[in-house]
Design a protein around this motif. Structure first.
Motif, PDB file in Angstrom:
ATOM      1  N   TYR A 163       1.161  73.131  -8.525  1.00 25.28           N
ATOM      2  CA  TYR A 163       0.918  72.248  -9.647  1.00 25.28           C
ATOM      3  C   TYR A 163      -0.453  71.604  -9.454  1.00 25.28           C
ATOM      4  N   GLN A 174      -2.807  68.324 -10.627  1.00 25.29           N
ATOM      5  CA  GLN A 174      -2.674  66.979 -11.178  1.00 25.29           C
ATOM      6  C   GLN A 174      -4.042  66.315 -11.235  1.00 25.29           C
ATOM      7  N   ARG A 209      -4.644  60.238 -12.717  1.00 26.64           N
ATOM      8  CA  ARG A 209      -3.885  59.440 -13.688  1.00 26.64           C
ATOM      9  C   ARG A 209      -3.224  60.278 -14.783  1.00 26.64           C
ATOM     10  N   LYS A 210      -2.890  61.525 -14.444  1.00 29.20           N
ATOM     11  CA  LYS A 210      -2.170  62.399 -15.365  1.00 29.20           C
ATOM     12  C   LYS A 210      -0.921  62.935 -14.679  1.00 29.20           C
ATOM     13  N   GLY A 211      -0.046  63.558 -15.462  1.00 27.06           N
ATOM     14  CA  GLY A 211       1.122  64.210 -14.887  1.00 27.06           C
ATOM     15  C   GLY A 211       0.775  65.563 -14.323  1.00 27.06           C
ATOM     16  N   PRO A 212       1.566  66.069 -13.356  1.00 28.10           N
ATOM     17  CA  PRO A 212       1.332  67.408 -12.819  1.00 28.10           C
ATOM     18  C   PRO A 212       1.528  68.470 -13.897  1.00 28.10           C
TER      19      PRO A 212
END
Lengths: 114, 113
Positions: B36, B38, B41-44
Motif C-alpha cells: 500500500y 500512503q 495525511r491521506k489514507g493508504p
C-alpha cells in the motif's frame, strides 16, 4: 463514486467525552473495517464487519464500539475518551469474501484527546 | 516477534534511482502479500498484491515474494518525486478467527528532484 468517506476530518476531545466517527462507502461492499494508525506503529485493526448486523473485534477493540445497520455505514463509537486514543482512524471496505486483501481506505479522521 | 517487520527509514534517493523496499514476515499462513502507498495525511491505497511466491510487475513497480525466506520486496524503477510517500507492506491470511491484513510499520520514501 465517492468511495469511502469519513467525517469529521479532525476532532479534539476532552478526556471522558464521547464521540462517533462516521464512515460511509458507496461501492456496495459487504466488508468494512476500522483501523487506527499511531506514528511509526502501522495500522491496527479495531473492529470489522462482514455485513449488515454482523460485527467482530479486531486486535485493539478496547474503548470502542461499532454497529452496522446498513451496508453503506459503519460508525465507530468512542466512549469515555482517553489520551491513549489519540490517533488517526481509518475506515476501509472490501468487496467480497476471498478478496478482502483488496481494501479501499477513507481519508482518515485525526483525533486528539487532551 | 512482530508478524510483519519493515524498516521505517526514512529512505532518500535521487530522481531516477531504483528503489528497493523490503519486509520480512513470520506468519506462514499468509497467502497474499500487499503493498500500500500512503501519501502524507491521506489514507493508504493499494498499489500491488502478489499471491504466494513470485514476481508481479506493473509499470515501474515490481513486487517480489519469497515464501521460503519469508521476504517481501517492492522495486521502483526510474523513481519520480511523485513516488515520495510511505509504503506499507502487508500479509493476508487466516488468524484470530478470520482473514485479516497484518501491516508493517511502513517505510517513508523521499525522491529528490
Amino acid at each position: 463514486n465517492a468511495g469511502v468517506t469519513q467525517t469529521p476530518k479532525f476532532r479534539i476531545l476532552k478526556i471522558g467525552q464521547s464521540m462517533t466517527l462516521q464512515c460511509t462507502q458507496d461501492m456496495n461492499h459487504n466488508y468494512m473495517y476500522w483501523y487506527r494508525q499511531d506514528p511509526g506503529m502501522g495500522l491496527k485493526l479495531i473492529y470489522y464487519s462482514v455485513g449488515a448486523g454482523i460485527t467482530d473485534k479486531g486486535e485493539v477493540p478496547n474503548g470502542y464500539n461499532v454497529s452496522r445497520s446498513t451496508t453503506e455505514d459503519f460508525p465507530l463509537r468512542l466512549e469515555l475518551a482517553a489520551p491513549s486514543q489519540t490517533s488517526v482512524y481509518f475506515c476501509a471496505s472490501s468487496r467480497r469474501q476471498g478478496a478482502t486483501y483488496e481494501q479501499y481506505f477513507g481519508p482518515g479522521t485525526r483525533l486528539t484527546v487532551t | 516477534q512482530k508478524e510483519v517487520e519493515q524498516d521505517p527509514g526514512p529512505l532518500s534517493v535521487p530522481e531516477g534511482a531504483i528503489v528497493s523496499l523490503n519486509c520480512t514476515y513470520s506468519n506462514s499462513a499468509f497467502q497474499y502479500f500487499m503493498w500500500y502507498r500512503q501519501y502524507s495525511r491521506k489514507g493508504p491505497e493499494l498499489l500491488m498484491y502478489t499471491y504466494s511466491s513470485g514476481n508481479k510487475e506493473d509499470g515501474r513497480f515490481t513486487a517480489q515474494v519469497d515464501k521460503s525466506s519469508k521476504y517481501i520486496s517492492l522495486f521502483i524503477r526510474d523513481s519520480q518525486p511523485s513516488d515520495s510517500a510511505t509504503y506499507l507492506c502487508a500479509g493476508w491470511g487466516f488468524g484470530a478467527g478470520s482473514y485479516q491484513l497484518t501491516f508493517g510499520k511502513g517505510t517513508k520514501l523521499s525522491v529528490i528532484p
